[in-house]
Design a protein around this motif. Structure first.
Motif, short mmCIF file in Angstrom:
data_model
loop_
_atom_site.label_atom_id
_atom_site.label_comp_id
_atom_site.label_asym_id
_atom_site.label_seq_id
_atom_site.Cartn_x
_atom_site.Cartn_y
_atom_site.Cartn_z
N VAL A 96 0.83 -1.21 0.00
CA VAL A 96 0.00 0.00 0.00
C VAL A 96 0.87 1.26 0.00
O VAL A 96 0.62 2.19 -0.78
CB VAL A 96 -0.96 -0.01 1.21
CG1 VAL A 96 -1.70 1.31 1.32
CG2 VAL A 96 -1.95 -1.16 1.09
N LEU A 97 1.90 1.29 0.84
CA LEU A 97 2.77 2.47 0.89
C LEU A 97 3.51 2.68 -0.42
O LEU A 97 3.61 3.81 -0.91
CB LEU A 97 3.76 2.34 2.05
CG LEU A 97 3.16 2.42 3.44
CD1 LEU A 97 4.22 2.13 4.50
CD2 LEU A 97 2.53 3.79 3.68
N ALA A 98 4.02 1.60 -1.01
CA ALA A 98 4.74 1.73 -2.29
C ALA A 98 3.81 2.19 -3.39
O ALA A 98 4.17 3.04 -4.22
CB ALA A 98 5.40 0.40 -2.64
N THR A 99 2.60 1.64 -3.43
CA THR A 99 1.64 2.02 -4.46
C THR A 99 1.22 3.48 -4.33
O THR A 99 1.08 4.19 -5.33
CB THR A 99 0.40 1.11 -4.38
OG1 THR A 99 0.82 -0.24 -4.51
CG2 THR A 99 -0.59 1.41 -5.48
N LYS A 100 1.04 3.94 -3.10
CA LYS A 100 0.59 5.32 -2.88
C LYS A 100 1.70 6.35 -3.11
O LYS A 100 1.43 7.47 -3.50
CB LYS A 100 0.08 5.46 -1.45
CG LYS A 100 -1.42 5.38 -1.35
CD LYS A 100 -1.86 5.79 0.02
CE LYS A 100 -2.91 6.77 0.18
NZ LYS A 100 -3.80 7.18 -0.81
N ASN A 101 2.94 5.96 -2.83
CA ASN A 101 4.02 6.95 -2.83
C ASN A 101 4.96 6.91 -4.03
O ASN A 101 5.81 7.79 -4.17
CB ASN A 101 4.84 6.81 -1.54
CG ASN A 101 4.03 7.17 -0.33
OD1 ASN A 101 3.58 8.30 -0.19
ND2 ASN A 101 3.80 6.21 0.55
N PHE A 102 4.82 5.90 -4.88
CA PHE A 102 5.68 5.80 -6.05
C PHE A 102 4.83 5.54 -7.28
O PHE A 102 3.89 4.75 -7.25
CB PHE A 102 6.70 4.68 -5.88
CG PHE A 102 7.63 4.89 -4.72
CD1 PHE A 102 8.72 5.74 -4.83
CD2 PHE A 102 7.40 4.25 -3.51
CE1 PHE A 102 9.57 5.94 -3.75
CE2 PHE A 102 8.24 4.44 -2.44
CZ PHE A 102 9.33 5.29 -2.55
N ALA A 103 5.18 6.20 -8.38
CA ALA A 103 4.40 6.06 -9.61
C ALA A 103 4.61 4.70 -10.28
O ALA A 103 3.70 4.16 -10.88
CB ALA A 103 4.77 7.18 -10.59
N ASP A 104 5.80 4.16 -10.16
CA ASP A 104 6.12 2.89 -10.81
C ASP A 104 5.53 1.73 -10.01
O ASP A 104 5.89 1.51 -8.85
CB ASP A 104 7.64 2.73 -10.90
CG ASP A 104 8.06 1.53 -11.72
OD1 ASP A 104 7.19 0.76 -12.17
OD2 ASP A 104 9.28 1.37 -11.92
#
Length: 145
Positions: A96-104
């Motif tokens: 969830v954090l990676a999806t929310k904070n990074f475009a790739d």
């Protein structure tokens, strides 16, 4: 939130506790499935190395989490609890954090694979331990007759 609900609304907590584990499994599977589906080609390319690293990480957590308390003289129940706690880290939060904070979307892929692996490995350990306890209890009951 769970602690507050359990403390201040124990009746509600008792009612929802019957289905919340299944709901959580379904939600984690949907989140991880979404990330894996979006990055399938990259997963195929990095698959063996990524899977090997993730499985090694979680198996190490489960094995060390069980072995260290046993070596320190703790009971089996404590060793199993520590194994589950160390082997099943919250990779779904990483997704969830990676999806929310990074475009790739690739940034979330290792976490999605990790969440899937630790859920499968943790479930396998829990199932094994439960069935071994059931067999041991049946053996003791048969011996008392």
């Amino acid at each position: 939130a769970g602690l507050a609900i359990n403390t201040y609304l124990p009746t509600l907590s008792a009612r929802v506790s019957a289905f919340t584990p299944l709901l959580c499994v379904i939600l984690v599977a949907l989140i991880c499935g979404s990330v894996i589906g979006q990055t399938a080609a990259s997963l195929v390319a990095a698959g063996p190395a990524l899977l090997g690293a993730v499985v090694s990480l979680h198996m190490g957590g489960f094995v060390l989490g069980y072995t260290v308390p046993k070596l320190l003289g703790y009971e089996t129940a404590v060793s199993r609890t520590v194994a589950i706690e160390t082997g099943m880290q919250n990779s779904a939060l990483g997704v969830v954090l990676a999806t929310k904070n990074f475009a790739d979307p690739l940034t979330a892929l290792p976490c999605a694979i990790s969440a899937t692996c630790h859920s499968l490995i943790g479930s396998a350990f829990a199932s094994y331990w439960r069935s071994s306890d059931d067999r041991r209890a049946a053996g003791k009951a048969a011996g008392k007759k």
